[in-house]
Scaffold this motif. Structure first.
Motif, short mmCIF file in Angstrom:
data_model
loop_
_atom_site.label_atom_id
_atom_site.label_comp_id
_atom_site.label_asym_id
_atom_site.label_seq_id
_atom_site.Cartn_x
_atom_site.Cartn_y
_atom_site.Cartn_z
N GLN A 79 6.45 20.83 2.85
CA GLN A 79 5.34 20.82 2.08
C GLN A 79 3.96 20.37 2.71
O GLN A 79 2.84 20.23 2.26
N ASN A 80 4.20 20.01 4.07
CA ASN A 80 3.00 19.52 5.03
C ASN A 80 2.21 18.28 4.40
O ASN A 80 1.12 18.24 4.22
N VAL A 81 3.00 17.26 3.79
CA VAL A 81 2.72 16.22 3.22
C VAL A 81 3.16 14.79 3.88
O VAL A 81 4.28 14.75 4.35
N PHE A 82 2.17 13.94 3.95
CA PHE A 82 2.41 12.59 4.68
C PHE A 82 2.38 11.54 3.64
O PHE A 82 1.54 11.51 2.50
N PHE A 83 3.46 10.79 3.76
CA PHE A 83 3.56 9.61 2.88
C PHE A 83 3.87 8.24 3.87
O PHE A 83 4.54 8.39 4.82
N ILE A 86 1.05 -1.22 0.07
CA ILE A 86 -0.03 0.14 -0.06
C ILE A 86 1.04 1.25 0.06
O ILE A 86 2.17 1.27 0.83
N LEU A 87 0.67 2.23 -1.05
CA LEU A 87 1.33 3.34 -1.08
C LEU A 87 0.29 4.72 -0.69
O LEU A 87 -0.72 4.43 -1.58
N ILE A 88 0.61 5.32 -0.04
CA ILE A 88 -0.46 6.59 0.21
C ILE A 88 0.16 8.01 0.27
O ILE A 88 1.34 7.90 0.89
N HIS A 89 -0.14 9.09 -0.13
CA HIS A 89 0.29 10.31 0.16
C HIS A 89 -0.88 11.15 0.16
O HIS A 89 -1.79 11.25 -0.40
N CYS A 90 -0.74 12.11 1.22
CA CYS A 90 -2.07 13.04 1.47
C CYS A 90 -1.53 14.34 2.33
O CYS A 90 -0.44 14.28 2.78
N LYS A 91 -2.34 15.12 2.41
CA LYS A 91 -1.84 16.50 3.46
C LYS A 91 -1.66 15.85 4.79
O LYS A 91 -2.24 14.92 5.35
N ASP A 92 -0.61 16.30 5.69
CA ASP A 92 -0.50 15.82 6.97
C ASP A 92 -1.44 16.27 7.89
O ASP A 92 -1.80 17.18 7.86
N GLN A 93 -1.94 15.24 8.57
CA GLN A 93 -3.14 15.48 9.46
C GLN A 93 -3.09 14.51 10.59
O GLN A 93 -2.22 13.44 10.57
N LYS A 94 -3.68 14.59 11.76
CA LYS A 94 -3.61 14.23 12.81
C LYS A 94 -4.26 12.84 12.47
O LYS A 94 -5.41 12.81 11.85
N ILE A 151 2.28 13.96 16.61
CA ILE A 151 3.60 13.12 16.34
C ILE A 151 4.28 13.93 15.24
O ILE A 151 3.87 14.24 14.25
N THR A 152 5.42 13.89 15.44
CA THR A 152 6.49 14.76 14.48
C THR A 152 7.63 13.91 14.19
O THR A 152 7.91 14.12 13.11
N TYR A 153 7.42 12.56 14.79
CA TYR A 153 8.32 11.53 14.19
C TYR A 153 7.99 10.35 14.73
O TYR A 153 7.59 10.02 16.04
N ILE A 154 7.89 9.41 13.81
CA ILE A 154 7.78 8.00 14.38
C ILE A 154 8.57 6.89 13.55
O ILE A 154 8.42 7.09 12.33
N ARG A 166 8.32 -0.91 -5.81
CA ARG A 166 7.32 0.10 -5.23
C ARG A 166 7.75 0.59 -4.09
O ARG A 166 7.01 0.98 -3.34
N LYS A 167 9.19 0.96 -4.09
CA LYS A 167 9.64 1.65 -2.82
C LYS A 167 9.87 3.07 -3.03
O LYS A 167 10.56 3.96 -2.29
N THR A 168 9.51 3.70 -4.33
CA THR A 168 9.79 5.20 -4.60
C THR A 168 8.37 5.98 -4.77
O THR A 168 7.52 5.27 -5.34
N MET A 169 8.27 6.88 -4.27
CA MET A 169 7.23 7.99 -4.53
C MET A 169 7.57 9.10 -4.81
O MET A 169 8.68 9.56 -4.28
N VAL A 170 7.18 9.94 -5.72
CA VAL A 170 7.26 11.22 -6.22
C VAL A 170 6.56 12.33 -5.77
O VAL A 170 5.38 12.08 -5.83
N PHE A 171 7.23 13.43 -5.25
CA PHE A 171 6.45 14.62 -5.16
C PHE A 171 7.13 15.72 -5.11
O PHE A 171 8.39 15.79 -4.59
#
Lengths: 284, 284, 284, 284
Positions: C42-46, C6-14, D31-34, C271-276
């Protein structure tokens, strides 16, 4: 037993090595190190020797004279002969960053560098306390756009007063003046915090971070009038990844800067570098 | 223009370099490469030269004779003179691992090695198809505890038949017999999958994993009767961490094995290695 | 037991990690690998996960649907879920240099890459024999200034015919067309023979030699319209010195090119790379 | 905003990450690091988190209590929660070598280590002047075969007096007593001057030289009762060749020792290491 270091370069020709090694035998020298290099593109021959003069009555001045009048003339050589134990006098230029300064002074105190450091020059007062810890005279010479001429004058006076042989810019954040560069040609060593020619100029860690590189580097080089384009003495790198912030780049880079600058100082102090056509020959 | 490579070692004495370079001048040779090394502990002098013989009528046999009767005798030298273009004949020994084999044959096909590979010998049939892809004769010589004598006999016949100069063990999983080692002294290259002397013997990646090391390595060396204790030619390492399984160690190690073995083959093929007192001098 | 990546990226959120790991528990998944990264600039979560689906009746399509309708919607995620064992189909583009090609096909044959290579495309016939050795279909598609359109058309047809997932330029010496780049966005891997951003464009080894650098490098990156400016996947370097000619640089560089390209292929295939934002996140 | 660091390890089970990240959300942590690691051989789960407590009224003691009574109990965790800004107190043990000491104190003065160094302990007076330069109390505690008990007693008193959290042996040339090791379990860091497990014990550079290795290394590890066999924190290497004397090995090794020890100190001070089964998990 007196030890000497000989550096030679000239047009590549047949018989140079035979002539030089033969000369050493004649002056009762015992070669303890010899290395040579031929730049086939430029057709230039380089040589570095270390010898012990086994005759206690050897006269270095006389040897130099004979060398000049025979071999050096025959092969049209540029050459230098130095007593090996003679320590070069090194001036340190710094601004506000202290990590290279601490490293150099620590190594100096631990006896790793065959140099004397008679003074530290800075454009700020911040690092005076570091100089004090190591009992080295510290001079603050302000150096801004408006007082470059006055600053250069003070630099030259201090360098003359202390009979400085070469200068190390340990993260000194000012451009060196052309006059100083020409007086100390290939005798001013700078540390740049990137693997040149990538990221010349200001803020290389930020540029590296923005480009997304996977390695960062540092480069020590002799200062020439073209910014960050002088002959490279040494480079090294370390790996970075997406998890590293620009602050991590800077922190990892500090170790690179320290070690790459220290190696360059050591090489220069031991007269293991020669410059030709904006490149260095670095004898090991 | 004929090119030759000269290798010399002898007791360190005054005047060797002068004598040798002088000799080259006399036989109308033009030195294109020269390097030397003095082992001060053992008091031994090593030298490697490459020359062009500028006189088209130069006779290599005659030159060798003169060399032997003059300099070599004067300084009591061990020496070799080889035509540079002469390709050494290399036998490959393999078992079941194919990664080093593919790498060597790929480089061979791409023209990177100045050798001929007339045959591949294995104790299993598994890699015959790889040999076939590259059109190289493949011999399966069973080699177990019970048939070592017969196996050695076949090896020696094949090596003789193909006039093999040196042997490369590309992850060949059998102990080489003392007789073969003595015939090919310092002419059998092995790749061991650890940074020797750490983890000699079997299963080094497993041992490294269990010890929790942060770097793993590979070592190419000349085979001697003491297992994994022969003169080291080349080593390299890569970083590992707690996230790596023993399978990761093995996979990362494959790249090390390939490259460290390839470098050793290249150095040996270009006659850049000399062995003395169970150590190598490796000219660059 | 089915394994998925599973690969995910989105705006960083709690709460993202809690929500995702909770989801895995609910679908009877057993997490065997999890890694995440937050780009604070960039405030992005991967995130990248590997799971085993412990229930033999698990339906991947159903899982994807639930994921899309719940978590992916809640957090506005870009995401992919793939069966882990599914091999990507990789096309090789080459010109005349064979060293990367031999290395890739050797590794492929030795089972190191989790891919299928259904075809090799070249703008020359030279490397057909290499393709033949490894029994891989070889297509020569001429590609010059004058026939770019026709060449591109043939490329697209071949890539479609073989259902190619990603493309590797193994020293393919032509500029890829914008159309092909846009169709295979972040799916074309190039190897450039310098440590970018130093020495982009043609003849980097010559430029490096002329600059007198002490390290050379190689860079694998995703191809974008800006030449040599795409997201960097992997870099590595090796030391050089004044004794090395430009031919030595090229020879040493071959090893770098091989290994840096092979690592990039492996990372992409797994599938270990993601581009942003023109950078890569490379999970280990 | 208060920042905390959480370290956890326990038997690997489903739902740990979800439970922990969920807990953080509940106590208004960001969480700032995990990072986490699963040792599949041992079936152990490791985790490290950094969080900001966004509620200014957060009470760390209360949070710890809830953590202990809920999650830690549910999963049978070994765990630690620390305020991130809390500096560990580090004691330096030295003998006569000054290079690591200068490096550590230089970095300390330059603000690179998040520690306090309240004292330096040595078995000789030689380095007192270095301690004085940096204004750090220096204690000479003689430590020979005959007075180990008295030496240990003084060590323990000093360590208690200064509330020392961990100890760094910066080329301290004495064996640490079992009692001290057990009190400071996995809290004593040593630097060994070889790439362990190669060349344990005395004079590793001499052994490396005699073996003719092409790389030398250094290893930082936690001290256990088995000499040079404790959990490895960090290793690094540098290349050597036949031209290097054993003195060169020692000189090159100094740079390795400095940097490998400095990295270990930094990792330990930032609570990025965990020890399990004589290995370290080192979070990046």
């Amino acid at each position: 037993m007196q030890k000497i270091t000989i550096l030679i370069h000239c047009k590549d020709q047949k018989g140079i090595i035979a002539a030089v090694t033969d000369f050493i035998v004649r002056v009762e020298g015992n070669i303890t190190y010899i290395d040579q290099h031929v730049d086939f593109e430029q057709n230039v021959f380089f040589m570095r020797l270390e010898c012990e003069l086994t005759n206690p009555n050897s006269n270095l001045t006389a040897i130099k004279n004979v060398f000049e009048q025979t071999i050096a003339t025959d092969f049209n050589m540029a050459w230098e002969i130095h007593p090996k134990e003679q320590k070069l006098k090194m001036a340190l230029f710094v601004s506000k960053y202290d990590h290279c300064l601490f490293d150099i002074l620590g190594r100096y105190s631990a006896g790793e560098f065959n140099v004397e450091i008679p003074l530290i020059i800075s454009n700020h007062w911040d690092l005076r306390s570091v100089a004090n810890r190591f009992d080295i005279p510290f001079y603050c010479v302000p150096f801004t756009k408006d007082n470059k001429e006055e600053g250069e004058k003070q630099h030259l006076e201090l360098l003359k007063k202390y009979a400085i042989d070469f200068i190390v810019l340990a993260r000194y954040m000012q451009i060196i003046t052309p006059k100083l560069i020409s007086i100390y040609e290939h005798k001013i060593i700078n540390i740049h915090h990137s693997f040149l020619p990538a990221f010349p100029g200001a803020k290389p860690y930020h540029s590296a971070f923005n480009r997304g590189v996977k390695i960062i580097g540092a480069t020590s080089h002799y200062v020439t009038e073209e910014l960050d384009e002088g002959p490279i003495i040494e480079q090294d790198i370390t790996r970075v990844s997406h998890i590293n912030s620009v602050e991590d780049f800077i922190m990892k880079g500090r170790d690179l800067e320290r070690i790459v600058l220290a190696r360059a100082i050591k090489l220069h102090a031991e007269r293991k570098t020669m410059v030709f056509d904006n490149k260095t020959v670095v004898f090991s």
